[in-house]
Write a protein that holds these residues in place. Structure first.
Motif: not given
Lengths: 160, 122
Positions: A58-59, A151-152, A156-160
């Motif tokens: 979703f992110n 952007r950060r 980060e919401s995608i990978f963490e």
């Protein structure tokens, strides 16, 4: 081993989507190509938690839409610059701190900046600072850090 | 449904062609390698992406191919233009009409740090 097979599987699926042919011979050729690519790339094993996958997807979709809007807005801006008879460029290289901890994060930030028309990462410093060449350095420098913060947060919401 | 798809495809062809022309125009008008990479490396890539999108809509059997081509173009395009820009900078090609150059300042700073450490051995 798991990472190797996973990458081979992804390559295989991409090959099948490209060739759009499900005959047994094509399935075997695709599998061999997938295994060969995975062998060359030597993927790093990374823990994959299936529970986080829907949220991450979703992110990712949200990030793609945000990036798409950014690209179109900047595309129009660059179009205006190129078509203007006076060619109102103010080129320059500005330093944008990425603030990302991992190499993947820095690389994806640099990709997002470079894929946007009018801005392009020339060099990445050891501390993750992205030296970005801009067609209009004045207006880019004004919004760069704010854009990088957004952007950060999304990456980060995608990978963490 | 087919009419909607074809109209949308027509719009995409229009946008794609516009961006492709823009890429060539920018390549001719802009002053140096870095600014030209903006035009050729990115605006040009968008032209191709929009044209691939139109293909996906008009020819259903090519949908998978076109979508993968779009994704690969969006991933690989920036990598290529970054590699070219980085190589040009390392070769020492000047940034024309630059109003600021943080990278040059950083390199100068690094060089002076290096000089001071090599010239004065402890």
């Amino acid at each position: 081993m798991l990472a190797y097979l996973r990458l081979a599987l992804i390559c295989w699926l991409i090959y099948l989507a490209v060739t759009a042919n499900l005959e047994p011979s094509n399935l075997i050729v695709g599998l061999l190509i997938g295994l060969a690519i995975a062998a060359i790339l030597k993927p790093v094993s990374q823990p994959l938690s299936l529970g986080r996958l829907p949220g991450a997807l979703f992110n990712l979709a949200r990030y793609t839409v945000w990036l798409g809007i950014d690209i179109i807005r900047n595309g129009v801006r660059v179009a205006r610059i190129v078509l203007d008879p006076r060619l109102p460029i103010r080129p320059g290289i500005i330093a944008i701190p990425s603030g990302m901890k991992t190499e993947l994060g820095v690389a994806l930030s640099a990709h997002a900046i470079t894929v946007t028309p009018g801005e392009q990462v020339v060099e990445i410093g050891d501390d993750g600072t992205m030296y970005t060449h801009c067609l209009d350095a004045v207006s880019s420098a004004a919004g760069a850090e704010e854009a990088q913060r957004k952007r950060r947060a999304m990456l980060e919401s995608i990978f963490e | 449904m087919e009419i909607i798809g074809q109209t949308l495809a027509l719009v995409l062809v229009g946008i794609g062609t516009f961006f492709s022309i823009l890429g060539v125009l920018g390549l001719m008008r802009l002053p140096d390698v870095y600014t030209r990479l903006h035009a050729a490396g990115k605006v040009g890539v968008f032209g191709a992406v929009f044209l691939a999108g139109a293909t996906a809509l008009i020819i259903p059997s090519l949908f998978g191919k076109a979508v993968i081509l779009m994704v690969l173009l969006v991933i690989a395009g920036p990598v290529v233009s970054h590699a070219l820009a980085s190589a040009a900078y390392r070769m020492g090609i000047a940034v024309k009409r630059a109003i600021r150059d943080d990278l040059a300042d950083e390199r100068k700073r690094r060089l002076t740090v290096k000089d001071s450490t090599t010239n004065h051995p402890v």
